[in-house]
Design an enzyme around this catalytic site. Structure first.
Site, mmCIF file in Angstrom:
data_model
loop_
_atom_site.group_PDB
_atom_site.id
_atom_site.type_symbol
_atom_site.label_atom_id
_atom_site.label_comp_id
_atom_site.label_asym_id
_atom_site.label_seq_id
_atom_site.Cartn_x
_atom_site.Cartn_y
_atom_site.Cartn_z
ATOM 1 N N ASN A 1 0.806 -1.236 0.000
ATOM 2 C CA ASN A 1 0.000 0.000 0.000
ATOM 3 C C ASN A 1 0.835 1.281 0.000
ATOM 4 O O ASN A 1 0.378 2.312 -0.472
ATOM 5 C CB ASN A 1 -1.045 -0.003 1.118
ATOM 6 C CG ASN A 1 -0.456 -0.060 2.492
ATOM 7 O OD1 ASN A 1 0.727 -0.398 2.654
ATOM 8 N ND2 ASN A 1 -1.236 0.264 3.498
ATOM 9 N N GLU B 1 4.239 -3.400 12.541
ATOM 10 C CA GLU B 1 3.235 -2.357 12.323
ATOM 11 C C GLU B 1 2.085 -3.058 11.623
ATOM 12 O O GLU B 1 2.173 -3.375 10.444
ATOM 13 C CB GLU B 1 3.862 -1.238 11.493
ATOM 14 C CG GLU B 1 3.207 0.090 11.720
ATOM 15 C CD GLU B 1 2.146 0.337 10.690
ATOM 16 O OE1 GLU B 1 0.989 -0.055 10.947
ATOM 17 O OE2 GLU B 1 2.483 0.886 9.635
ATOM 18 N N CYS C 1 -3.353 1.608 6.823
ATOM 19 C CA CYS C 1 -3.677 1.004 8.116
ATOM 20 C C CYS C 1 -4.156 2.054 9.119
ATOM 21 O O CYS C 1 -4.665 1.713 10.177
ATOM 22 C CB CYS C 1 -2.482 0.237 8.656
ATOM 23 S SG CYS C 1 -0.993 1.191 8.570
ATOM 24 N N GLU D 1 7.921 3.988 14.370
ATOM 25 C CA GLU D 1 8.699 4.454 13.215
ATOM 26 C C GLU D 1 8.614 5.973 13.172
ATOM 27 O O GLU D 1 7.527 6.543 13.259
ATOM 28 C CB GLU D 1 8.132 3.837 11.930
ATOM 29 C CG GLU D 1 8.350 2.312 11.907
ATOM 30 C CD GLU D 1 7.902 1.634 10.624
ATOM 31 O OE1 GLU D 1 6.967 2.126 9.966
ATOM 32 O OE2 GLU D 1 8.490 0.595 10.297
#
Ligand code: ADP
Length: 483
Positions: free
Chosen positions: A157, A256, A290, A464
C-alpha cells in the site's frame, strides 16, 4: 511497457542482492491494478538469494557501523536528495504498480525521503549515558550500538514509504538491511535501490530480494541467525506468524500491523473541518492505509448535518486511473480487495444499514469501487469489526462521551484514532482515554517523520519516526568500569 520515464534506468526489474543486480532464472508479472496491463517482469528469487543477501549484509555491516555517524549521515542525505530529484519518475512507477493517484504517489516519495533525511540527522545524535557509579571506584557507561543485520518485509500500500521508514533508521543506526518488498509492488523498492547504489551505499549493505514465495523468503529472514531483527508492516495475522517464527532466535521485532481506526465527531466539532478530515482519513489511497478511518462515530445532535456534508463531499470524489488528472480514488489493489469491500457493504446493508452514496462497484469495472457512505451502521456488522481497506465510510450514531469511548476501544486493534471536538476538557479526556498509539485531534492526517508512528494491542510493537524510532535499531550496552 508504457512508462515514459526521464531516467528509464529506474525501472529496474532485477533484484539487488549482495551488491549485484540479479535477473534470476524466472520472473513474475507486475500488473497495473488500474488496467490489468503488464508493467514489468521482475526477477523471482528464492531462499538461496535471500541467504546470499544476508551473508553480504553481515559482512558489510561491520564496516558501515565503524564509520562515523557523520559519514553515514552524508551518504543517506545523498540518497534522499536523489529520491527528491527523481520524485516524478518514482511516482510514475509507484502509480503504475500500485494504482494510487499520481499526486498521492508523489507525496509518498517526498514523505519517504523525509524519513531518510530525518534519520540521517538522528544518526549524529545517538547519545549514550554516563551514570554516577554505585561504588566509589565504579563508573557506569551506557553505549548504544547497532543491532546488526535487519530483515524487512513490507506491504504494497506504500511501496516506497514502508521501506523508507525502516531502511532509514536501520542504516542511520549502523545496521545492514535486507528487504523483501510485496510481490505486487517490487518496482518502487528496486528503484530506491538503484538510487541507493548511486548515492554510494557500500555493496551488500542494502539488498532488495524480490520473489513470489513470501512464506519461504519470510521464514529465512525469521530463522537465519545472522539476522538480528525483523521489521514488518502488514496484517496482524501475518505478524503473528512472523513473531512465532522469530521466537527461536529471540529476534528483536518491530511490527506495524492492522488497525481499525475510529473517527469520532462530537456535537461541538467544527463540522466542515470534520468532514474535510474524514475525507482525508477515509479515502486516502482509496481507503487502503492502516490508519484509515474504519468506523465513523457521530454524536446524535450533528448526525444529520454531518451525513449531508460527508455525502456531498464523497459524491464529488472522482474515481479513475491514478494517472489521470483530477482523480481522487484509484483502483483497489486487486480483485480480492474489491470482493472484501463488497462483502462488508452487503453484510451491513443486510443487517439494516442504508446506502447514502455509492454502495457498489464502479461502472468503470475492474478493481474500482465507488466511494461509499453508509448510515445506520451498528455493532455486529463486519464493517465495524474488520479492516475494510476500501473507500467505505460507515456512520454510527452515539449519545455520550463515555459511550463512544467504550465503542471506540472495543477492538483488539490500537493503531490510529481521530476525533473532532472544541471543548478543551473533552479534548484532554478523550485523547487520554482512547487506547490507540496515535490520536489525531481535529485533524485527519497524522503521519510525519517527526512523530512516533505505531500501535498498541494487536496493532504492533515499536515506533517508526521521531527521536524514538532509531532506538528500535539499537542495542544498549552497559559498561561497568572500576577505576
Ligand atoms: P497485505 O494484505 O498488505 O499484503 P499481508 O500481511 O498479507 O498484508 O502481507 C504483507 C507482506 O507479507 C506481503 O509482502 C506478503 O507477501 C508477506 N507475507 C505474507 N505471508 C507471509 C508469511 N507467512 N511469511 C512472510 N511473509 C509473508
Amino acid at each position: 511497457m508504457t512508462l515514459a520515464l526521464r531516467d528509464p534506468v529506474l525501472l529496474e526489474t532485477r533484484a539487488f542482492v549482495a551488491g549485484r543486480w540479479q535477473a534470476g532464472t524466472t520472473t513474475f508479472d507486475v500488473r497495473n491494478p488500474a488496467t490489468g496491463d503488464l508493467v514489468a517482469r521482475v526477477a523471482d528469487l528464492g531462499v538461496d538469494a535471500m541467504r546470499e543477501a544476508i551473508d553480504a549484509a553481515a559482512l558489510a555491516q561491520k564496516d558501515w557501523a565503524a564509520r562515523t555517524a557523520k559519514e553515514r549521515c552524508t551518504v543517506l542525505l545523498g540518497w534522499q536528495a536523489l529520491m527528491l530529484e527523481k520524485a516524478d519518475d518514482l511516482a510514475e512507477i509507484l502509480t503504475a504498480e500500485m494504482g494510487k493517484p499520481l499526486a498521492e504517489a508523489r507525496a509518498e516519495i517526498v514523505y519517504g525521503a523525509s524519513f531518510i533525511q530525518w534519520f540521517a540527522e538522528e544518526a549524529r545524535r545517538v547519545y549514550g549515558d554516563v551514570v554516577p557509579g554505585h561504588q566509589r571506584d565504579k563508573r557506569i557507561l551506557v553505549l548504544k550500538q547497532p543491532i546488526g543485520v535487519v530483515g524487512a518485509i513490507t506491504p504494497w500500500n506504500f511501496p516506497n514509504a514502508m521501506i523508507a521508514r525502516k531502511v532509514a533508521p536501520a542504516l542511520a543506526a549502523g545496521c545492514a538491511f535486507v528487504g523483501r518488498p510485496a510481490r505486487e509492488t517490487p518496482l518502487s523498492a528496486l528503484a530506491m535501490a538503484v538510487l541507493a547504489e548511486r548515492a554510494g551505499l557500500p555493496p551488500g549493505l542494502l539488498s532488495i530480494v524480490t520473489g513470489t514465495d513470501s512464506k519461504a523468503l519470510g521464514l529465512e529472514l525469521c530463522t537465519n541467525p545472522k539476522v538480528r531483527k525483523l521489521t514488518f508492516t502488514g496484517s496482524t495475522e501475518v505478524g503473528r506468524i512472523l513473531m512465532r517464527q522469530c521466537a527461536h532466535d529471540i529476534k528483536k521485532l518491530s511490527l506495524e500491523l492492522g488497525g481499525n481506526a475510529p473517527f469520532i465527531v462530537f456535537d461541538d466539532a467544527d463540522l466542515d473541518a470534520a468532514v474535510e478530515g474524514a475525507i482525508i482519513a477515509k479515502y486516502r489511497n482509496s481507503g487502503q492505509t492502516c490508519v484509515c478511518a474504519n468506523r465513523i462515530y457521530v454524536q446524535q445532535g450533528v448526525m444529520e448535518a454531518f451525513t449531508d456534508k460527508i455525502a456531498a463531499a464523497t459524491a464529488r470524489l472522482e474515481v479513475g486511473n491514478g494517472r489521470d488528472p483530477g482523480v481522487a480514488i484509484g483502483p483497489l489493489i486487486d480483485g480480492a480487495a474489491v470482493e472484501k469491500v463488497e462483502a462488508h457493504v452487503e453484510d451491513a446493508v443486510r443487517l439494516g444499514a442504508r446506502v447514502i452514496v455509492g454502495g457498489s462497484r464502479s461502472a468503470l469495472g475492474g478493481n474500482y469501487f465507488q466511494p461509499t457512505v453508509l448510515a445506520g451502521v451498528e455493532r455486529g456488522m463486519r464493517i465495524l469489526e474488520e479492516e475494510t481497506f476500501g473507500p467505505v465510510a460507515p456512520l454510527v450514531a452515539f449519545e455520550s462521551e463515555d459511550e463512544v469511548i467504550a465503542m471506540a476501544n472495543d477492538t483488539e486493534f490500537g493503531l490510529a484514532s481521530y476525533f473532532y471536538a472544541r471543548d478543551l476538557g473533552r479534548v484532554w479526556r478523550v485523547a487520554e482515554a482512547l487506547e490507540f498509539g496515535m490520536v489525531g485531534v481535529n485533524t485527519g492526517l497524522i503521519s510525519t517523520a517527526e512523530a512516533p508512528f505505531g500501535g498498541i494491542k494487536s496493532s504492533g510493537l515499536g515506533r517508526e519516526g521521531s527521536r524514538h524510532g532509531i532506538d528500535d535499531y539499537l542495542e544498549l550496552k552497559y559498561v561497568c568500569m572500576s577505576v
